[in-house]
Every structure is written in C-alpha cells, then in structure tokens.
Design an enzyme around this catalytic site. Structure first.
Site, PDB file in Angstrom:
ATOM      1  N   LYS A  16      23.802  74.994  35.463  1.00  0.00           N
ATOM      2  CA  LYS A  16      23.941  74.452  34.102  1.00  0.00           C
ATOM      3  C   LYS A  16      23.230  75.350  33.080  1.00  0.00           C
ATOM      4  O   LYS A  16      23.795  75.692  32.056  1.00  0.00           O
ATOM      5  CB  LYS A  16      23.300  73.050  33.980  1.00  0.00           C
ATOM      6  CG  LYS A  16      23.843  72.004  34.904  1.00  0.00           C
ATOM      7  CD  LYS A  16      23.132  70.683  34.693  1.00  0.00           C
ATOM      8  CE  LYS A  16      21.636  70.704  35.006  1.00  0.00           C
ATOM      9  NZ  LYS A  16      21.292  71.013  36.399  1.00  0.00           N
ATOM     10  N   ARG A  89      20.167  61.932  31.590  1.00  0.00           N
ATOM     11  CA  ARG A  89      20.014  62.029  33.038  1.00  0.00           C
ATOM     12  C   ARG A  89      20.049  60.673  33.723  1.00  0.00           C
ATOM     13  O   ARG A  89      19.982  60.594  34.943  1.00  0.00           O
ATOM     14  CB  ARG A  89      18.663  62.663  33.336  1.00  0.00           C
ATOM     15  CG  ARG A  89      18.751  64.038  33.987  1.00  0.00           C
ATOM     16  CD  ARG A  89      17.342  64.545  34.121  1.00  0.00           C
ATOM     17  NE  ARG A  89      17.143  65.598  35.052  1.00  0.00           N
ATOM     18  CZ  ARG A  89      17.111  66.885  34.768  1.00  0.00           C
ATOM     19  NH1 ARG A  89      17.394  67.302  33.556  1.00  0.00           N
ATOM     20  NH2 ARG A  89      16.810  67.760  35.696  1.00  0.00           N
TER      21      ARG A  89
HETATM   22  P1  ADP Z   1      17.077  71.735  36.881  1.00  0.00           P
HETATM   23  O1  ADP Z   1      17.624  72.770  35.946  1.00  0.00           O
HETATM   24  O2  ADP Z   1      16.572  72.309  38.139  1.00  0.00           O
HETATM   25  O3  ADP Z   1      17.979  70.573  37.036  1.00  0.00           O
HETATM   26  P2  ADP Z   1      15.542  70.935  34.600  1.00  0.00           P
HETATM   27  O4  ADP Z   1      14.954  72.175  34.053  1.00  0.00           O
HETATM   28  O5  ADP Z   1      16.731  70.372  33.927  1.00  0.00           O
HETATM   29  O6  ADP Z   1      15.803  71.171  36.154  1.00  0.00           O
HETATM   30  O7  ADP Z   1      14.444  69.791  34.666  1.00  0.00           O
HETATM   31  C1  ADP Z   1      13.203  70.023  35.290  1.00  0.00           C
HETATM   32  C2  ADP Z   1      12.391  68.745  35.227  1.00  0.00           C
HETATM   33  O8  ADP Z   1      12.147  68.378  33.852  1.00  0.00           O
HETATM   34  C3  ADP Z   1      13.022  67.508  35.850  1.00  0.00           C
HETATM   35  O9  ADP Z   1      12.819  67.442  37.263  1.00  0.00           O
HETATM   36  C4  ADP Z   1      12.268  66.394  35.112  1.00  0.00           C
HETATM   37  O10 ADP Z   1      10.951  66.241  35.617  1.00  0.00           O
HETATM   38  C5  ADP Z   1      12.142  66.974  33.702  1.00  0.00           C
HETATM   39  N1  ADP Z   1      13.292  66.603  32.847  1.00  0.00           N
HETATM   40  C6  ADP Z   1      14.175  67.441  32.273  1.00  0.00           C
HETATM   41  N2  ADP Z   1      15.092  66.768  31.562  1.00  0.00           N
HETATM   42  C7  ADP Z   1      14.785  65.458  31.698  1.00  0.00           C
HETATM   43  C8  ADP Z   1      15.356  64.249  31.233  1.00  0.00           C
HETATM   44  N3  ADP Z   1      16.460  64.238  30.465  1.00  0.00           N
HETATM   45  N4  ADP Z   1      14.765  63.073  31.585  1.00  0.00           N
HETATM   46  C9  ADP Z   1      13.658  63.055  32.340  1.00  0.00           C
HETATM   47  N5  ADP Z   1      13.069  64.151  32.832  1.00  0.00           N
HETATM   48  C10 ADP Z   1      13.631  65.353  32.518  1.00  0.00           C
HETATM   49  P1  ADP Z   2      20.414  74.565  36.786  1.00  0.00           P
HETATM   50  O1  ADP Z   2      20.097  74.790  35.334  1.00  0.00           O
HETATM   51  O2  ADP Z   2      21.636  73.730  36.986  1.00  0.00           O
HETATM   52  O3  ADP Z   2      19.237  74.084  37.566  1.00  0.00           O
HETATM   53  P2  ADP Z   2      20.384  77.494  37.016  1.00  0.00           P
HETATM   54  O4  ADP Z   2      21.262  77.983  35.924  1.00  0.00           O
HETATM   55  O5  ADP Z   2      18.927  77.619  36.831  1.00  0.00           O
HETATM   56  O6  ADP Z   2      20.807  75.975  37.412  1.00  0.00           O
HETATM   57  O7  ADP Z   2      20.823  78.229  38.364  1.00  0.00           O
HETATM   58  C1  ADP Z   2      20.155  77.967  39.588  1.00  0.00           C
HETATM   59  C2  ADP Z   2      20.021  79.267  40.390  1.00  0.00           C
HETATM   60  O8  ADP Z   2      21.295  79.672  40.852  1.00  0.00           O
HETATM   61  C3  ADP Z   2      19.474  80.446  39.598  1.00  0.00           C
HETATM   62  O9  ADP Z   2      18.737  81.247  40.473  1.00  0.00           O
HETATM   63  C4  ADP Z   2      20.737  81.154  39.102  1.00  0.00           C
HETATM   64  O10 ADP Z   2      20.523  82.555  38.881  1.00  0.00           O
HETATM   65  C5  ADP Z   2      21.677  80.930  40.270  1.00  0.00           C
HETATM   66  N1  ADP Z   2      23.088  80.752  39.876  1.00  0.00           N
HETATM   67  C6  ADP Z   2      23.580  80.197  38.750  1.00  0.00           C
HETATM   68  N2  ADP Z   2      24.929  80.174  38.781  1.00  0.00           N
HETATM   69  C7  ADP Z   2      25.295  80.701  39.975  1.00  0.00           C
HETATM   70  C8  ADP Z   2      26.544  80.968  40.609  1.00  0.00           C
HETATM   71  N3  ADP Z   2      27.696  80.636  40.029  1.00  0.00           N
HETATM   72  N4  ADP Z   2      26.537  81.525  41.835  1.00  0.00           N
HETATM   73  C9  ADP Z   2      25.371  81.839  42.442  1.00  0.00           C
HETATM   74  N5  ADP Z   2      24.159  81.636  41.905  1.00  0.00           N
HETATM   75  C10 ADP Z   2      24.113  81.076  40.680  1.00  0.00           C
END
Ligand code: ADP
Ligand code: ADP
Ligand code: ZN
Length: 222
Positions: A16, A89
C-alpha cells in the site's frame, strides 16, 4: 473543481505504502499515511508519539480518537485529491471518515476503495525483508533493493528494520487486518466503489494496473 479520494486497503506488507507513494507522485494528490504520521511523531518524541509507540511496537491499533485528529489535520491541505494509506482500519474509523466526508465533500467528488490483495504467505516474506529509511522511503532486500547496500538512495541515510516487522508482531498485525480491516471492504463493495488489484505482481505492473483502473473510472463518469 471536484476531488478524487482513493483509500488503499490491504494487509500489512501488501505494498500500500509503495503504491500510494507512486500514485501521489504521478497525480500530485496528497497522501495521508497514518503509519508514517505516527512514526514521525515517535521520531520527534512528541506526547502523541510516546503514546502511539506503545501500540505500534506490539502491532496493536492506536485508539481511534487519536487517529481522527491526525486525519482531520491532513484533510485541511489544498489539493485536487487525497490518498489514504492505513486508514480507516476498523468499522468505527470507517464511520468517522464517512461523517467527515458528509460534511466536507461536494456532489461531484469521488471516493474509491482500492484493495491490494496479497496472501498471508507473501506478506510474511515481504515484511521479513522490508528495510526503511528515516526519510520514509521503503525498500525490500530482494524485490526493491537500494543501489548501495544498507543506504537510502534518496537521502543517504542508514536503512533499518521497523521494530514491528518481527515475526510475532507481523502475525498479530495480519490477524487484526483479516478480522477488523478486511470486513469493511464489504461497505465499499456494496456501493460499487471497490477496485480490486492483484498485489502479487511486480511493483511497476501494479502501478500500471492502478493507473488503468483510475482512467477507466474517469471515462465512466465524464
Ligand atoms: P503496515 O504498512 O505494515 O500495514 P502501517 O504503517 O500502516 O503498517 O501501521 C503501523 C502501525 O501504526 C499499526 O500497526 C498501528 O499500530 C498504527 N496505525 C496506523 N494506522 C492506524 C489506524 N488507522 N488505526 C490505528 N492504528 C494505526
Ligand atoms: P504496506 O504499506 O502495505 O505495509 P509496503 O509498501 O511497505 O507495504 O511494502 C512492504 C514490503 O514489500 C516492502 O519491503 C516493499 O519494498 C515490498 N514490496 C512492495 N510492493 C511489492 C511487490 N509488488 N512485490 C514485491 N515486494 C513488494
Ligand atoms: Zn532516506
């Protein structure tokens, strides 16, 4: 001028953040990433950051009230579009967002949910090898490596592993998403506002798929 609002959904690690960033660059719409906002507060050691850190560390959701203030601030920016990454979320956050939209959006504004679908197996693989920079740039050791090992291409900062990208915390975050995040997609589906994207493709292919879908929407509407 009408606004477009794209809300990214998908499990942690679905890409994302990566896709939201690429879309923001291309469209100049403003990205609101709640995870990034919290991490910035934590880095600045603010009061909010200290509170949020307790939740992020263990993979729990930060209390809904805290999020809402951040989102409302983000929505004050002047722009022709917003990209949400990581919000809403759960059902409560969805209701809060719908209340804000009711007040702030005009008739011609358009809101879409964009689901980046990825399996649990792929999530674990990706997050185990995610590396990030303090500037916000995200890498993957194999799929999206920096030019120089361990160093950010953009700012030269030292890359590190997020402290919630540990196996136990990854599994817990994934469980929360499947339980309370994914079900709210039904809301968007019901109104024909859900765009589904196959997240298990190369990063550039997913970006192209997203741009294609958005173009089609524009076509339908004008
Ligand atoms: P990922 O990209 O791995 O899904 P995020 O960066 O979106 O993780 O979120 C990391 C952490 O930040 C979550 O595990 C939560 O603790 C907090 N967080 C982010 N967005 C929200 C939200 N909309 N509501 C509650 N907690 C959030
Ligand atoms: P999210 O915000 O949903 O947690 P990230 O954008 O941080 O996801 O991506 C999670 C991990 O996967 C990062 O290390 C990123 O570089 C990698 N990644 C993102 N998109 C892809 C893809 N299409 N294929 C393989 N790896 C990816
Ligand atoms: Zn950097």
């Amino acid at each position: 001028m009408s606004k477009t609002i794209i809300i990214f959904f998908g499990p942690p690690g679905s890409g994302k953040g990566t896709q939201a960033e690429m879309l923001a660059k291309k469209t100049e719409w403003k990205k609101i990433s709640t995870g990034d906002l919290f991490r910035a507060e934590i880095a600045d050691r603010t009061k909010l950051g200290k509170l949020a850190d307790k939740y992020l560390k263990v993979g729990k959701l930060v209390p809904d009230k805290v999020i809402l203030t951040l989102v409302e601030q983000g929505l004050k920016q002047k722009t022709s579009g917003f990209i949400f990454d990581g919000f809403p979320r759960n059902r409560r956050q969805l209701n809060d967002l719908l209340t804000i939209f009711k007040k702030a959006l005009k008739k011609n504004d358009r809101v879409y949910a964009l689901e980046v679908a990825v399996s649990d197996k792929e999530v674990k693989q990706r997050l185990g090898q995610r590396r990030v920079c303090a500037c916000g740039k995200v890498y993957h050791l194999v799929y999206n490596p920096p030019i120089n090992q361990g160093v950010c291409d953009i700012c030269g900062g030292k890359l590190f592993t997020r402290n919630d990208d540990k196996v136990k915390v990854i599994i817990y975050r994934l469980k929360i998403y499947r339980k309370v995040g994914e079900p709210i997609l039904n809301y968007w589906q019901k109104f024909g506002k859900l765009i589904k994207i196959n997240g298990e493709q190369p990063i550039s292919k997913i970006h192209n798929d997203i741009m294609e879908k958005l173009k089609q929407l524009k076509h339908d509407y004008h």
